[in-house]
Design a protein around this motif. Structure first.
Motif, PDB file in Angstrom:
ATOM      1  N   ALA A  70       0.828  -1.207   0.000  1.00 37.84           N
ATOM      2  CA  ALA A  70       0.000   0.000   0.000  1.00 37.84           C
ATOM      3  C   ALA A  70       0.862   1.257   0.000  1.00 37.84           C
ATOM      4  O   ALA A  70       0.561   2.224  -0.701  1.00 37.84           O
ATOM      5  N   ASP A  76      -0.291   5.122   0.070  1.00 37.47           N
ATOM      6  CA  ASP A  76      -1.518   5.224   0.855  1.00 37.47           C
ATOM      7  C   ASP A  76      -1.227   4.879   2.318  1.00 37.47           C
ATOM      8  O   ASP A  76      -1.279   3.722   2.731  1.00 37.47           O
ATOM      9  N   ILE A  79      -4.251   3.138   4.446  1.00 38.53           N
ATOM     10  CA  ILE A  79      -4.416   1.692   4.257  1.00 38.53           C
ATOM     11  C   ILE A  79      -3.258   0.956   4.939  1.00 38.53           C
ATOM     12  O   ILE A  79      -3.462  -0.048   5.633  1.00 38.53           O
ATOM     13  N   ARG A  82      -3.821   0.833   8.610  1.00 37.33           N
ATOM     14  CA  ARG A  82      -4.850  -0.150   8.981  1.00 37.33           C
ATOM     15  C   ARG A  82      -4.238  -1.545   9.117  1.00 37.33           C
ATOM     16  O   ARG A  82      -4.490  -2.260  10.089  1.00 37.33           O
TER      17      ARG A  82
END
Length: 125
Positions: A70, A76, A79, A82
């Motif tokens: 990611a 990103d 993401i 996460r």
């Protein structure tokens, strides 16, 4: 998420093409993910390892690798964060814990993740 919760709460099992890993082992999926050219496919395969084989030795590695894809492919950070939070919460004894914490803590610090000089690199060590 609903299926994952049902598996845990009610012992739901899936079979056929819906079986965990679509019939492949966590190890086999990890190899496929590492060799996949398409980054979306790589992330999907790494995520499949975590969701279908959460107790496998590959699960924490898969979350870490998904975070890296990611970041490297899409830049990103949300993401990536996460996946790193999942890794740290679900696998607190992971060998990747220190690396995951460092990466998570520095996701939004471009000097650490993208050093522009040797001095920047020395600061992050």
């Amino acid at each position: 998420d609903y299926i994952l919760e049902a598996r845990e709460r009610y012992g739901v099992t899936m079979s056929g093409r819906f079986a965990p890993g679509r019939g492949l082992s966590a190890e086999q999926i990890f190899v496929q993910a590492m060799n996949a050219g398409d980054p979306d496919r790589r992330i999907d395969l790494f995520n499949m390892i975590y969701t279908d084989y959460p107790d496998s030795k590959e699960a924490d590695d898969a979350l870490f690798m998904a975070a890296n894809v990611a970041l490297e492919t899409y830049s990103d950070a949300k993401i990536a964060e996460r996946f790193l939070i999942l890794l740290l919460e679900k696998y607190p004894d992971s060998d990747l814990k220190d690396d995951a914490e460092f990466l998570k803590d520095n996701l939004y610090n471009p000097e650490v993740l993208n050093p522009t000089s040797i001095e920047d690199l020395k600061k992050s060590n």
